[in-house]
Scaffold this motif. Structure first.
Motif, PDB file in Angstrom:
ATOM      1  N   ASP A 130       0.830  -1.208   0.000  1.00 27.29           N
ATOM      2  CA  ASP A 130       0.000   0.000   0.000  1.00 27.29           C
ATOM      3  C   ASP A 130       0.866   1.260   0.000  1.00 27.29           C
ATOM      4  OD1 ASP A 130       0.997  -0.105   2.567  1.00 27.29           O
ATOM      5  OD2 ASP A 130      -0.950   0.049   3.550  1.00 27.29           O
ATOM      6  N   ILE A 131       2.163   1.115  -0.255  1.00 36.21           N
ATOM      7  CA  ILE A 131       3.083   2.257  -0.293  1.00 36.21           C
ATOM      8  C   ILE A 131       2.942   2.958  -1.646  1.00 36.21           C
ATOM      9  CG2 ILE A 131       5.494   3.001  -0.223  1.00 36.21           C
ATOM     10  CD1 ILE A 131       6.033   0.506   1.534  1.00 36.21           C
ATOM     11  N   ALA A 132       2.444   4.174  -1.621  1.00 40.52           N
ATOM     12  CA  ALA A 132       2.244   4.928  -2.866  1.00 40.52           C
ATOM     13  C   ALA A 132       3.466   5.760  -3.244  1.00 40.52           C
ATOM     14  CB  ALA A 132       1.026   5.839  -2.726  1.00 40.52           C
ATOM     15  N   THR A 133       4.292   6.073  -2.260  1.00 44.16           N
ATOM     16  CA  THR A 133       5.485   6.888  -2.500  1.00 44.16           C
ATOM     17  C   THR A 133       6.401   6.197  -3.493  1.00 44.16           C
ATOM     18  OG1 THR A 133       5.371   7.670  -0.229  1.00 44.16           O
ATOM     19  CG2 THR A 133       7.461   8.002  -1.391  1.00 44.16           C
ATOM     20  N   GLN A 134       6.904   6.967  -4.452  1.00 46.59           N
ATOM     21  CA  GLN A 134       7.834   6.409  -5.425  1.00 46.59           C
ATOM     22  C   GLN A 134       9.260   6.592  -4.929  1.00 46.59           C
ATOM     23  OE1 GLN A 134       7.000   7.945  -9.335  1.00 46.59           O
ATOM     24  NE2 GLN A 134       5.173   6.691  -9.507  1.00 46.59           N
ATOM     25  N   ALA A 135      10.084   5.577  -5.159  1.00 42.59           N
ATOM     26  CA  ALA A 135      11.476   5.623  -4.704  1.00 42.59           C
ATOM     27  C   ALA A 135      12.361   4.869  -5.680  1.00 42.59           C
ATOM     28  CB  ALA A 135      11.595   5.029  -3.311  1.00 42.59           C
ATOM     29  N   THR A 136      13.664   5.024  -5.489  1.00 41.67           N
ATOM     30  CA  THR A 136      14.661   4.385  -6.334  1.00 41.67           C
ATOM     31  C   THR A 136      15.641   3.624  -5.452  1.00 41.67           C
ATOM     32  OG1 THR A 136      14.462   6.124  -7.993  1.00 41.67           O
ATOM     33  CG2 THR A 136      16.504   4.853  -8.006  1.00 41.67           C
ATOM     34  N   ALA A 137      16.067   2.449  -5.904  1.00 40.76           N
ATOM     35  CA  ALA A 137      17.070   1.658  -5.192  1.00 40.76           C
ATOM     36  C   ALA A 137      17.748   0.721  -6.176  1.00 40.76           C
ATOM     37  CB  ALA A 137      16.430   0.846  -4.075  1.00 40.76           C
ATOM     38  N   ARG A 138      19.023   0.527  -6.003  1.00 40.84           N
ATOM     39  CA  ARG A 138      19.766  -0.436  -6.817  1.00 40.84           C
ATOM     40  C   ARG A 138      20.132  -1.594  -5.903  1.00 40.84           C
ATOM     41  NH1 ARG A 138      24.343   0.018 -11.097  1.00 40.84           N
ATOM     42  NH2 ARG A 138      24.205  -2.121 -11.859  1.00 40.84           N
ATOM     43  N   ILE A 139      19.574  -2.759  -6.192  1.00 37.33           N
ATOM     44  CA  ILE A 139      19.779  -3.940  -5.364  1.00 37.33           C
ATOM     45  C   ILE A 139      20.771  -4.847  -6.082  1.00 37.33           C
ATOM     46  CG2 ILE A 139      18.661  -5.958  -4.347  1.00 37.33           C
ATOM     47  CD1 ILE A 139      16.103  -4.142  -4.223  1.00 37.33           C
ATOM     48  N   VAL A 140      21.909  -5.064  -5.434  1.00 37.49           N
ATOM     49  CA  VAL A 140      22.986  -5.841  -6.045  1.00 37.49           C
ATOM     50  C   VAL A 140      23.505  -6.867  -5.043  1.00 37.49           C
ATOM     51  CG1 VAL A 140      25.288  -5.741  -7.088  1.00 37.49           C
ATOM     52  CG2 VAL A 140      23.682  -3.859  -7.438  1.00 37.49           C
ATOM     53  N   GLY A 141      23.563  -8.114  -5.463  1.00 37.30           N
ATOM     54  CA  GLY A 141      24.217  -9.152  -4.684  1.00 37.30           C
ATOM     55  C   GLY A 141      23.620  -9.457  -3.333  1.00 37.30           C
ATOM     56  N   MET A 142      22.311  -9.625  -3.272  1.00 33.34           N
ATOM     57  CA  MET A 142      21.688 -10.039  -2.009  1.00 33.34           C
ATOM     58  C   MET A 142      20.496 -10.938  -2.310  1.00 33.34           C
ATOM     59  SD  MET A 142      19.741  -6.603  -0.573  1.00 33.34           S
ATOM     60  CE  MET A 142      21.149  -5.544  -0.691  1.00 33.34           C
ATOM     61  N   ASN A 143      20.065 -11.685  -1.296  1.00 36.44           N
ATOM     62  CA  ASN A 143      18.899 -12.539  -1.505  1.00 36.44           C
ATOM     63  C   ASN A 143      17.627 -11.702  -1.385  1.00 36.44           C
ATOM     64  OD1 ASN A 143      17.718 -12.771   1.271  1.00 36.44           O
ATOM     65  ND2 ASN A 143      19.727 -13.673   1.717  1.00 36.44           N
ATOM     66  N   ALA A 144      16.536 -12.233  -1.900  1.00 38.19           N
ATOM     67  CA  ALA A 144      15.285 -11.475  -1.958  1.00 38.19           C
ATOM     68  C   ALA A 144      14.739 -11.150  -0.567  1.00 38.19           C
ATOM     69  CB  ALA A 144      14.253 -12.227  -2.778  1.00 38.19           C
ATOM     70  N   ALA A 145      14.859 -12.072   0.388  1.00 41.14           N
ATOM     71  CA  ALA A 145      14.373 -11.790   1.749  1.00 41.14           C
ATOM     72  C   ALA A 145      15.134 -10.617   2.349  1.00 41.14           C
ATOM     73  CB  ALA A 145      14.507 -13.028   2.629  1.00 41.14           C
ATOM     74  N   GLU A 146      16.434 -10.603   2.159  1.00 45.76           N
ATOM     75  CA  GLU A 146      17.250  -9.496   2.650  1.00 45.76           C
ATOM     76  C   GLU A 146      16.875  -8.195   1.953  1.00 45.76           C
ATOM     77  OE1 GLU A 146      21.957  -8.552   3.473  1.00 45.76           O
ATOM     78  OE2 GLU A 146      21.448  -9.901   1.819  1.00 45.76           O
TER      79      GLU A 146
END
Length: 157
Positions: A130-146
């Motif tokens: 339900d988070i409407a706020t837009q954001a940016t993140a670069r996810i590199v080298g981690m598992n999905a749960a983390e």
């Protein structure tokens, strides 16, 4: 009702391999905010469904949040019982790695969907937020749960 299912089950509207209710002892669901979500219990080694109470099988448990699925992680025999620890099925994602994905200006649902689509292995998980706020993140080298839970790192959900 506490039901047990095969490790590869995807349909949880039936009773699976059967109910554990009559023989289960000292059951407790434990949840820490942004941390471990586990189900622990004892089960007699000679009870009717003891043959299924072993690693990787899935257990459906009624919790204050409704029915939840837990995967058996550890079971230790102790004096005629198995002490069992099962973690929430969500933690299956901790074995699914994300090499690299760049989430750019997306809402919670769109970001979560992109993160799940970036995993190395296919899975049946879906994501809603339900988070409407837009954001940016670069996810590199981690598992999905983390990627979803680790608030001590930058560039996580």
């Amino acid at each position: 009702m506490i039901s047990i299912y095969r490790p590869d089950e995807t349909e949880f509207t039936r009773n699976g391999l059967g109910s554990l209710d009559k023989n289960i002892i000292d059951s407790v669901v434990m949840q820490d905010l942004n941390g471990i979500y586990a189900f622990k219990f004892k089960y007699p080694i000679f009870a009717p469904r003891a043959i299924y109470v072993k690693g990787e099988h899935i257990i459906k448990v009624m919790t204050p949040k409704g029915y939840q699925l837990f995967r058996i992680h550890k079971e230790e025999p102790v004096m005629g019982y198995r002490n069992v620890t099962a973690y929430h099925i969500f933690y299956d994602l901790s074995f699914n790695y994300i090499d690299d994905t760049n989430v750019v200006d997306k809402s919670g649902t769109a970001a979560g969907v992109q993160i799940l689509e970036a995993t190395n292995y296919l899975h049946n998980f879906e994501f809603v937020s339900d988070i409407a706020t837009q954001a940016t993140a670069r996810i590199v080298g981690m598992n999905a749960a983390e990627a979803f839970l680790n608030d001590s790192k930058d560039n996580t959900f």
